[in-house]
Design a protein around this motif. Structure first.
Motif, PDB file in Angstrom:
ATOM      1  N   LEU A  29      -7.041   7.686  -0.149  1.00 35.26           N
ATOM      2  CA  LEU A  29      -8.171   6.913   0.346  1.00 35.26           C
ATOM      3  C   LEU A  29      -9.097   7.794   1.194  1.00 35.26           C
ATOM      4  O   LEU A  29     -10.326   7.686   1.133  1.00 35.26           O
ATOM      5  CB  LEU A  29      -7.665   5.714   1.153  1.00 35.26           C
ATOM      6  N   SER A  83       1.993   3.331  -3.528  1.00 34.73           N
ATOM      7  CA  SER A  83       1.106   4.031  -4.450  1.00 34.73           C
ATOM      8  C   SER A  83       1.322   5.533  -4.381  1.00 34.73           C
ATOM      9  O   SER A  83       1.698   6.081  -3.370  1.00 34.73           O
ATOM     10  CB  SER A  83      -0.353   3.703  -4.139  1.00 34.73           C
ATOM     11  N   ASP A 128     -11.281   7.307  -8.139  1.00 41.17           N
ATOM     12  CA  ASP A 128     -12.094   6.151  -8.533  1.00 41.17           C
ATOM     13  C   ASP A 128     -11.294   4.852  -8.621  1.00 41.17           C
ATOM     14  O   ASP A 128     -11.886   3.786  -8.662  1.00 41.17           O
ATOM     15  CB  ASP A 128     -12.830   6.438  -9.836  1.00 41.17           C
ATOM     16  N   VAL A 129      -9.956   4.940  -8.673  1.00 41.82           N
ATOM     17  CA  VAL A 129      -9.200   3.687  -8.727  1.00 41.82           C
ATOM     18  C   VAL A 129      -8.565   3.348  -7.377  1.00 41.82           C
ATOM     19  O   VAL A 129      -7.863   2.371  -7.254  1.00 41.82           O
ATOM     20  CB  VAL A 129      -8.108   3.691  -9.822  1.00 41.82           C
ATOM     21  N   VAL A 130      -8.793   4.175  -6.342  1.00 38.69           N
ATOM     22  CA  VAL A 130      -8.255   3.856  -5.026  1.00 38.69           C
ATOM     23  C   VAL A 130      -9.069   2.709  -4.434  1.00 38.69           C
ATOM     24  O   VAL A 130     -10.288   2.772  -4.367  1.00 38.69           O
ATOM     25  CB  VAL A 130      -8.332   5.081  -4.081  1.00 38.69           C
ATOM     26  N   ASN A 131      -8.378   1.682  -4.042  1.00 39.52           N
ATOM     27  CA  ASN A 131      -9.045   0.518  -3.480  1.00 39.52           C
ATOM     28  C   ASN A 131      -9.193   0.675  -1.971  1.00 39.52           C
ATOM     29  O   ASN A 131      -8.199   0.760  -1.244  1.00 39.52           O
ATOM     30  CB  ASN A 131      -8.220  -0.736  -3.812  1.00 39.52           C
ATOM     31  N   ASP A 132     -10.429   0.720  -1.487  1.00 37.17           N
ATOM     32  CA  ASP A 132     -10.647   0.890  -0.048  1.00 37.17           C
ATOM     33  C   ASP A 132     -10.618  -0.472   0.639  1.00 37.17           C
ATOM     34  O   ASP A 132     -11.561  -1.252   0.566  1.00 37.17           O
ATOM     35  CB  ASP A 132     -12.000   1.574   0.182  1.00 37.17           C
ATOM     36  N   ASP A 133      -9.489  -0.744   1.313  1.00 32.51           N
ATOM     37  CA  ASP A 133      -9.338  -2.032   1.990  1.00 32.51           C
ATOM     38  C   ASP A 133      -9.850  -1.980   3.427  1.00 32.51           C
ATOM     39  O   ASP A 133      -9.589  -2.885   4.208  1.00 32.51           O
ATOM     40  CB  ASP A 133      -7.868  -2.465   1.957  1.00 32.51           C
ATOM     41  N   SER A 184      -0.909   7.145  -0.257  1.00 28.66           N
ATOM     42  CA  SER A 184      -1.918   6.078  -0.315  1.00 28.66           C
ATOM     43  C   SER A 184      -3.042   6.305   0.691  1.00 28.66           C
ATOM     44  O   SER A 184      -4.204   6.040   0.396  1.00 28.66           O
ATOM     45  CB  SER A 184      -1.258   4.721  -0.068  1.00 28.66           C
ATOM     46  N   THR A 234       0.821  -1.208   0.000  1.00 28.75           N
ATOM     47  CA  THR A 234       0.000   0.000   0.000  1.00 28.75           C
ATOM     48  C   THR A 234       0.857   1.261   0.000  1.00 28.75           C
ATOM     49  O   THR A 234       0.423   2.301  -0.454  1.00 28.75           O
ATOM     50  CB  THR A 234      -0.917   0.064   1.240  1.00 28.75           C
ATOM     51  N   LYS A 281     -11.157   9.761  -1.160  1.00 31.39           N
ATOM     52  CA  LYS A 281     -12.189   8.900  -1.755  1.00 31.39           C
ATOM     53  C   LYS A 281     -13.388   8.754  -0.809  1.00 31.39           C
ATOM     54  O   LYS A 281     -14.542   8.925  -1.197  1.00 31.39           O
ATOM     55  CB  LYS A 281     -11.572   7.530  -2.068  1.00 31.39           C
TER      56      LYS A 281
END
Lengths: 407, 407
Positions: A392, A90, A96-101, A388, A87, A395
């Motif tokens: 997020l 990044s 829109d491409v940030v992955n919310d883990d 990173s 993570t 987002k």
């Protein structure tokens, strides 16, 4: 009699002592942000960082964990997974491409990890080598009033001030402390009267930096006492007024240090004040880490070098300016999209009474306005986390209005 | 209810909290000195070091200078000419060939420059390299209660304790501080009651370490108050007793650190106490220099390595032991020759009422017994200066009786 501890904006004040407590590494950055402020008409609509309050950590613990053996462990596991290489690598990615883990994002304290990337790219320029036999003595410079001040560090501090032109360095005494927290206490100690029967009042306009109250109160000192908002104070007696300018949290960023290793200092006009500040630091911790001063000198040198080559693509302040500019653009867009916040620092609108609590339900840790002497409607957010996490955060902020209506 | 801050000698005490504040780098050394003590029947007849008191420096200034702009400058010019290569390179020389150039010898504070030579000879083993981007975060180990404790440093502390066998490290919390001065204050903070109406009394048997009183009193804290000699205290109320064992100044040497960079720590049994100590250090200086911890870890590693090879000629404790043994032999001989001193730490006999003042007239700075709650007849002398100064001190001491009769 009025005593002030302040940064800028001295005009019109009748001063007994003038202490210019300045943050070295942020000098050019602050100037840059000043320009940016005018360009973007942000004025006070900004969000800032600082150190976390223990109350917050405790609260965080009690709400997120029942099995951990220490409160810090929770923050570790939940909020600090940006240490995971997958993570942390990044960069600025479109929301829109940030992955919310699902990770907790801790924007409560101003941990300046944002700057890691710059210094990694700077390579060996700021690498220090310290031999085992170095700095064996308590004394750094026995000819100096502040005998634990490393001469090389002092030299680089003066050099950077001269390049930036923001402070008079001639006929000033330099006192080094372990961060602004220790220097601030040294200044309080120096300005209070050890022989006085009553503690001197410490006042500050709201919103004031959240740490001030804790630091003034924790020792239950008979030298000074916390009064808080200056409007509560109308007595005709000596007092110390804390003026942080640019203000934290609602002015332009005042951050402790880019690389926190001993990089904060004070320039003091009055020799007696400088002596008492030095004495305080002697009694508090017998000086300041020499290793950190040596390292800070090297970093300041690199910063000054990059300042003197303004067109240089490695210029620390140019790069940091563009990074912060980018973050502000992201933030303004997200705030607009959410529709439930306004700036000043970050204020919850509609029926959200406790903004910090609301953001925490979205796993975003911030610092409540109450710590700054203000309403729960406000929070302060650190802008200095790694990309990173910041991405997020943006987002989630953008999506908050819709997620809230789903609740 | 009794609260104690102590090193050794716990037997027979009823403890509410037990804090073992131990000095890492001196562990083996202290053991060695313990042996030496028995061999030589010195028992309490020893002389010790510590940090200088400002009163002393002020006095020194007022008596030796009228033109210098700072008190430290005087000490610099007079006492620190051992930085001159021509004087600093000398080793143990017979007294009769030591050339007395009239310099001031400052044995007031325990500046451990004696150890420079060993670490110089150890070469690159303890050299550290720190990159500019390292330690950017405030946090060293977010899983640890003491979140600013560097894991590598913690590991080496535990390793050395295990090698020496002087402390239980299992089920203990480790709190790192900037030297024993900060840790001592953290312990006082942790053991006092923030909600209490009266400050808790702090007592210590005379002679107590001279810094204690200043450190307890300087903030005029409402949490605790200095009472001093334990025999003055007969109230039936909570108190904190400071027990330094081996005692400073009249027991076996307790020195702050061989290389002072963050090398002092505390092992704490009670989690709440550890948390409050950590909180104190957060409020005092937001943690401890990471650079110094990294460096201290490297040095502790080298010390442990040399401990594990007892027959090794580079063994730190063997070498230090022989060095101190040599210094004691010199001192006993000189004291005997002068005829005007006895040990216990160093006591002036005959009609000399103010021993510190008397030695100062011979350009030897020591710390008066009054700072330790004792009579002016006593002084404490640091044993840890470089050879060239120690040898000259011995020479002057030997000659004092005759020079005195000439006055």
């Amino acid at each position: 009699m009025k005593k002030q501890i302040m940064g800028k904006g001295l005009e019109g004040w009748s001063l007994r002592h003038l202490l210019i407590v300045s943050v070295a590494l942020n000098v050019c950055l602050v100037l840059k942000l000043g320009y940016y402020e005018r360009e973007s008409n942000l004025t006070t609509e900004q969000i800032f960082h600082g150190f976390c309050t223990e109350e917050k950590l405790h609260k965080q613990l009690s709400q997120t964990s029942s099995s951990s053996s220490s409160m810090a462990a929770v923050v570790a596991e939940k909020a600090f997974n940006f240490f995971n290489p997958s993570t942390s690598s990044s960069s600025a990615i479109a929301n829109d491409v940030v992955n919310d883990d699902g990770r907790v994002i801790n924007l409560d304290h101003g941990d300046p990890t944002m700057y890691e990337k710059y210094w990694q790219q700077a390579g060996d320029k700021t690498t220090v080598m310290i031999s085992g036999w170095q700095s064996m003595s308590y004394f750094s410079d026995v000819k100096n009033l502040c005998w634990f001040l490393e001469p090389e560090f002092a030299k680089e501090v003066i050099r950077l001030h001269n390049i930036v032109g923001n402070a008079v360095t001639e006929n000033r005494h330099m006192v080094v402390g372990t961060g602004s927290t220790q220097l601030f206490q040294a200044a309080l100690y120096a300005l209070s009267s050890p022989g006085g029967t009553e503690p001197i009042s410490v006042v500050s306009s709201t919103p004031y930096y959240s740490f001030y109250r804790q630091v003034v109160e924790y020792m239950k000192s008979g030298l000074y006492k916390w009064v808080g908002d200056v409007s509560n104070f109308d007595k005709d007696e000596p007092y110390i007024e804390l003026i942080t300018s640019p203000n934290n949290p609602d002015g332009v960023m005042r951050q402790s240090v880019v690389n926190r290793s001993g990089g904060i200092w004070a320039l003091v006009k009055d020799e007696e004040v400088a002596k008492r500040m030095t004495k305080f630091i002697e009694l508090s911790s017998i000086g300041v880490s020499k290793d950190s001063q040596i390292r800070a000198a090297k970093i300041l040198q690199a910063v000054s070098d990059s300042c003197e080559h303004a067109g240089d693509s490695s210029n620390f302040f140019e790069i940091s300016y563009h990074q912060i500019e980018h973050r502000w653009k992201q933030l303004r867009k997200a705030v607009k999209e959410s529709g439930i916040f306004t700036f000043a620092w970050l204020k919850c609108e509609e029926d959200i009474e406790d903004c910090e609590n609301f953001l925490r339900s979205h796993k975003i840790l911030t610092r409540s306005g109450k710590h700054f002497g203000m309403s729960l409607k406000y929070v302060r957010i650190s802008m200095l986390d790694r990309d990173s996490n910041y991405d997020l955060f943006i987002k989630r902020l953008s999506e908050m209005s819709s997620s809230r209506s789903e609740e």
